[in-house]
Design an enzyme around this catalytic site. Structure first.
Site, short mmCIF file in Angstrom:
data_model
loop_
_atom_site.label_atom_id
_atom_site.label_comp_id
_atom_site.label_asym_id
_atom_site.label_seq_id
_atom_site.Cartn_x
_atom_site.Cartn_y
_atom_site.Cartn_z
N HIS A 334 20.60 6.79 24.81
CA HIS A 334 21.98 7.20 24.62
C HIS A 334 22.44 7.30 23.16
CE1 HIS A 334 26.09 7.77 25.47
NE2 HIS A 334 26.47 6.55 25.76
N PRO A 423 41.48 15.36 40.14
CA PRO A 423 40.50 14.52 40.82
C PRO A 423 40.08 13.30 40.01
CG PRO A 423 39.96 16.81 41.19
CD PRO A 423 41.06 16.79 40.17
N THR A 459 33.13 10.61 21.75
CA THR A 459 34.06 10.13 22.77
C THR A 459 35.25 9.40 22.14
OG1 THR A 459 32.88 8.02 23.01
CG2 THR A 459 32.25 9.82 24.50
N GLN A 548 33.06 9.45 34.44
CA GLN A 548 32.67 10.41 35.46
C GLN A 548 31.72 11.46 34.90
OE1 GLN A 548 33.90 14.46 37.59
NE2 GLN A 548 35.57 13.35 36.65
#
Length: 621
Positions: A334, A423, A459, A548
């Protein structure tokens, strides 16, 4: 120690054609990078905006006395001419430096990843587990098809023909794709680093079977091996590997990074091992042919996430995994690349295979293919002792963790949209309600928000726990509150979450800015009270670390918790199914899955009731 598994952000929707983009096109490069020079820089929000957002977020997890004290600390930090103003000025200077593409990048990569010394297994790496391939039930067939599909994705990147990703018609940064293939992380004290290798001269893959490493050249006489030829090579590897296992060199990559640094030096000193390691490190990717046969979602997810720790090389950016029963998945490193690029890669691999959109080449196998090369490492007692220690540490680490998967079949993205909700925000409220049901309290929650609309963006944090979400979950658990009121409060909570997420993806969350201010302190300067305040520490102790990424081809996706008393909840929002991967250090994951299911059921009841009361036809979820 706080773990650094900030895996991913909600993936951009697949595109069928290039949208109209308000950026100039760089015609000197291929489509992949056509907008890179036009991407805006990551902004530095106004100090007042960040501190206001921070105070609003901590109000949800503080009592009146705590909040009053934190207000005073923030006011002192914000005082004109004070240290807060000075740190903000320094940060702006860095952000405006023409030689700095992204003010956050170097700091974040160092603190969150390369300088992080705990094992990357459990704490950093992540996985996807694939649905079954009904046409390829044997591992060699499944693996060969996956390799061919992955090589096609690699070709699109190398030739810069891959279309960029977009969010609301704006292109996303594609810089991190350079760390996808032919890349490897290296252990080093005090901080690791990553290298990439020339794809033109490194067209081999690493195959691991029974802890043994093999090198397979994927190009012969200028022609890429066909799927049939790859399958033929993999059959030879099964034969060469036999039924016995070698000492697990791969398990060394599961160690504490300082230990792995030392063990790598032992490995290099033991003999002519450096060139063997380089073949692994420079390979296109690793293919792990496991000898286990996971069946349940829990089993295959756990096997893709950590496996047995031996038949892997976790420093490789990409590891495709195929099991004895033909099931398959992926494990990603990662450090230099978040989850959205690898989600796209894995979705592409599964999609082109399922829809037969990939050219598998000739079914005939050339007779002059070279044998797969087995890497025979020289091992002495020091290395064998290191392997034994690493195995013991890995087994102990993994034993402290529990992974459970909830596949909620009640409804999915389609049903949530008929209710008129985002959602992702809706599922975040499922998680908030489930946690409150289990613990009777609301705590700090991290959701990854991607900032790839900015150059070299990664992020930001979307703080999911808000005053509105707290009011709503309390109402949901109070039988005296009418369903209509619960629905109204739920709408408000979801709206609040959407607003925070929208600001976070614009680089206007509070966490990365506060991090930048903290990193702008100079040696010897005292840390401001805002960063030692118990409420700041509490607000960044992520009891719930969530994110998600979704694909209709995945039956699992996940990673570990980031604090010992918290959960890592990775989730997929698919058309008709919601999937939750729950990891913790044995904090009753089965109960958490129960409450997630119960929360989803109760939210359905509340919002369907609200539709009926408003005279709308209740949605068929």
């Amino acid at each position: 120690m706080v773990r650094r598994n900030y895996v991913a952000a909600a993936a951009p929707s697949p595109i069928s054609q290039k949208p109209t983009v308000p950026y100039p096109v760089d015609t000197s490069v291929g489509p992949l990078l056509r907008y890179q020079k036009s991407l805006p820089r990551l902004p530095v929000p106004a100090l007042s905006e960040t501190l206001e957002k921070y105070l609003k977020s901590v109000r949800a997890i503080t009592n009146d006395d705590e909040y009053t004290k934190t207000q005073a600390i923030v006011a002192e930090f914000q005082k004109p001419g004070g240290l807060g103003e000075e740190l903000h000025k320094r940060l702006l200077e860095k952000a405006n430096d023409p030689n700095v593409i992204n003010w956050l990048e170097e700091w974040w990569n160092e603190v969150a990843y390369f300088g992080y010394r705990d094992p990357i297994v459990v704490n950093v790496s992540y996985f996807y587990a694939y649905k079954d391939d009904k046409l390829r039930k044997y591992p060699v067939a499944r693996a060969a098809a996956i390799v061919t599909a992955a090589l096609e994705f690699r070709r699109l990147i190398v030739e810069q023909q891959l279309e960029p990703e977009y969010a609301k018609n704006l292109p996303l940064c594609m810089d991190s794709y350079k760390w996808m293939f032919n890349a490897c992380r290296y252990p080093k004290k005090p901080s690791d680093f990553e290298l990439t290798f020339d794809p033109a001269t490194n067209n081999h893959m690493t195959v691991i079977r029974k802890n043994k490493f093999f090198i397979v050249d994927l190009v012969k006489d200028g022609i890429q091996l066909s799927t049939a030829e790859i399958e033929s090579q993999l059959r030879k590897i099964y034969e060469l590997a036999g039924n016995t296992k070698d000492p697990a060199i791969g398990v060394l990559t599961t160690e504490n990074r300082d230990n792995w640094t030392d063990y790598r030096e032992l490995l290099l000193a033991a003999g002519s091992n450096e060139q063997l390691l380089k073949k692994i490190e420079s390979s296109v990717f690793a293919l792990c042919l496991d000898d286990t046969s996971p069946v349940t979602r829990d089993e295959i997810s756990h096997a893709c996430w950590v496996g047995d720790g031996r038949n892997r090389y976790f420093d490789k950016s990409l590891q495709f995994i195929v099991f004895e029963n033909g099931r398959a998945g992926f494990c990603g490193e990662h450090s230099s690349m978040d989850g959205t690029p690898t989600c796209r890669l894995n979705d592409f691999v599964c999609d082109v295979i399922a829809k037969n959109k990939i050219n598998h080449g000739s079914p005939n196998v050339r007779s002059n293919l070279p044998e797969p090369e087995q890497l025979h490492f020289t091992l002495n007692n020091d290395v064998l002792d290191a392997i034994a220690k690493a195995e013991s540490n890995f087994d102990s680490l993994v034993a402290k963790h529990d992974l459970r998967v909830l596949s909620y079949q009640g409804y999915g993205k389609n049903g949530i949209k008929t209710l008129g909700f985002s959602p992702d925000a809706y599922v975040q409220m499922i998680i908030q309600l489930a946690y409150y049901k289990m613990y009777g309290v609301c705590r700090s929650t991290y959701e990854s928000a991607q900032t790839r609309k900015f150059a070299h963006g990664r992020t930001e944090v979307c703080r999911s726990t808000s005053v509105d979400s707290v009011n709503w979950v309390k109402a949901m658990e109070d039988p005296k509150v009418p369903l209509e009121v619960k629905a109204d409060l739920g709408r408000k909570a979801i709206k609040s979450h959407v607003k925070y997420m929208s600001e976070a993806v614009e680089g206007r969350g509070c966490d990365r800015h506060l991090f930048g201010l903290r990193m702008s302190l100079r040696p010897g300067e005292e840390k401001p009270a805002i960063f030692t305040d118990p409420i700041y520490i509490k607000s960044t102790h992520w009891y719930l670390s969530t994110s998600q990424l979704s694909s209709e081809y995945f039956v699992g996706y996940g990673w570990g918790e980031v604090v010992p008393d918290g959960y890592g909840i990775a989730y997929q929002v698919n058309a008709n199914v919601l999937s939750f991967n729950v990891v913790s250090m044995h904090l009753n994951n089965q109960q958490m899955c129960h409450y997630l299911r119960e929360a989803a059921d109760e939210m359905k009841e509340v919002f369907e009731h609200a539709q009926a009361k408003e005279g709308r036809v209740p949605a068929k979820l």
